[in-house]
Design an enzyme around this catalytic site. Sequence first.
Site, PDB file in Angstrom:
ATOM      1  CG  ASN A 182      -1.807  -1.224   1.291  1.00 27.10           C
ATOM      2  OD1 ASN A 182      -2.241  -1.719   0.253  1.00 27.10           O
ATOM      3  ND2 ASN A 182      -2.073  -1.717   2.479  1.00 27.10           N
TER       4      ASN A 182
ATOM      5  CD  GLN B 283       2.523   3.998   3.032  1.00 24.06           C
ATOM      6  OE1 GLN B 283       2.327   4.717   2.066  1.00 24.06           O
ATOM      7  NE2 GLN B 283       3.733   3.728   3.480  1.00 24.06           N
TER       8      GLN B 283
ATOM      9  CG  HIS C 188       5.044  -2.582   5.065  1.00 26.76           C
ATOM     10  ND1 HIS C 188       4.646  -1.302   5.385  1.00 26.76           N
ATOM     11  CD2 HIS C 188       3.930  -3.361   5.209  1.00 26.76           C
ATOM     12  CE1 HIS C 188       3.368  -1.298   5.709  1.00 26.76           C
ATOM     13  NE2 HIS C 188       2.903  -2.528   5.601  1.00 26.76           N
ATOM     14  CG  PHE C 189       6.889  -5.697  -0.859  1.00 25.89           C
ATOM     15  CD1 PHE C 189       6.012  -5.295  -1.847  1.00 25.89           C
ATOM     16  CD2 PHE C 189       8.241  -5.430  -1.031  1.00 25.89           C
ATOM     17  CE1 PHE C 189       6.462  -4.647  -2.983  1.00 25.89           C
ATOM     18  CE2 PHE C 189       8.702  -4.780  -2.163  1.00 25.89           C
ATOM     19  CZ  PHE C 189       7.799  -4.384  -3.138  1.00 25.89           C
ATOM     20  CG  HIS C 190       1.052  -6.413   3.628  1.00 24.92           C
ATOM     21  ND1 HIS C 190       0.687  -6.551   4.953  1.00 24.92           N
ATOM     22  CD2 HIS C 190       1.053  -5.081   3.378  1.00 24.92           C
ATOM     23  CE1 HIS C 190       0.475  -5.368   5.477  1.00 24.92           C
ATOM     24  NE2 HIS C 190       0.688  -4.437   4.542  1.00 24.92           N
TER      25      HIS C 190
END
Length: 340
Positions: A87, A94, A100-102
């Site tokens: 996001n 976000q 960051h990556f999920h």
Amino acid sequence: MNLEKNTCPFCESSLRERQLAESKSSIAVLAKHAVNNAQALVIPKRHFTDIAEIPAIELSDLINLAKRTITLFKKIGVADDFNLIANNGILAGQSIEHFHFHIIPRKEGDCPEPKYWLSEHLFKKLREIPMTELVENALLLRQRIADFSGNIESTESDGLWLNIAPACVIEDGVVFGNTNYKETDKSIFVGNNAIIRSGTVIYHNTKAGCNFDCGHNVLIREGSRIGDNVYVYSGTQINRDVIIGDNCIISGYLGNGSVVESNVKMFGDLIHKHKDRYSSVHEPAPVIKSGAFVGWGAKVIGGVVIGENATIGAGAVVVGDVPPETTVVGVPAKPIISRM
């Protein structure tokens, strides 16, 4: 780990306790808020709000760690399919101002229609996982990763046997061999801007420097060390504990414990001997037997054989076989004749 604080919300919690993997500038941890078990976050160690702020080399590292985390999750049976999402910005959802990556493992039946996974059905499952549960789950996952990679205690690095610097290219079909060894014995390092082509096998405890470029079906055995700016021809075999310097062209066969100094060039026959110039038959390439030494700037041409423990002087041009335990120098290389 050296995460920059800079009011980064991730740094308020104990990341180390829920850590799964780590690279030079990124870290993978279990997510505190998750829709499925083993959901992970891949986070840059330095603080960035927007993906556009992340330098290319650190973004490459971040993406590589995400890829490797998913690969490990597949290997240890967490899931076969994943959503990898980010996001980026408030309007994109976000809520934490640190990019960051999920990584969301997907299971059969977790959503009635997987292609509509961004529906309320899946996100109704979102829950905050207690820290005690996170720590326990992270410990179990690290142990499964350690068992898979042959590492008993996975105390540093990312639990993987392979460290590839950013901006490398690896083709399909590459195999990294002998992975079930302890951390001190099994690591493989490949420097920046490397190209490793298909069919290549690289064994544990090997290092190749920056701009390493190898053809197809190359074999590099345990304990070998290769310098910067080295090109290895297709089909070349580099055996155990071989040392190769910088700026070399390598072709043929290198025996155990042989040493090739910097700026050495090894070629197959320079004059094409086949009647059909489009023949697919490989031309003869040099064979350097165990313990031989090839000095700085030497050239080894054609299907010559350099015997065990032979020495090729600096700048020599070798166009004929060299007997074992013999020292040759000059252009063309000839044995040193004792005058005693």
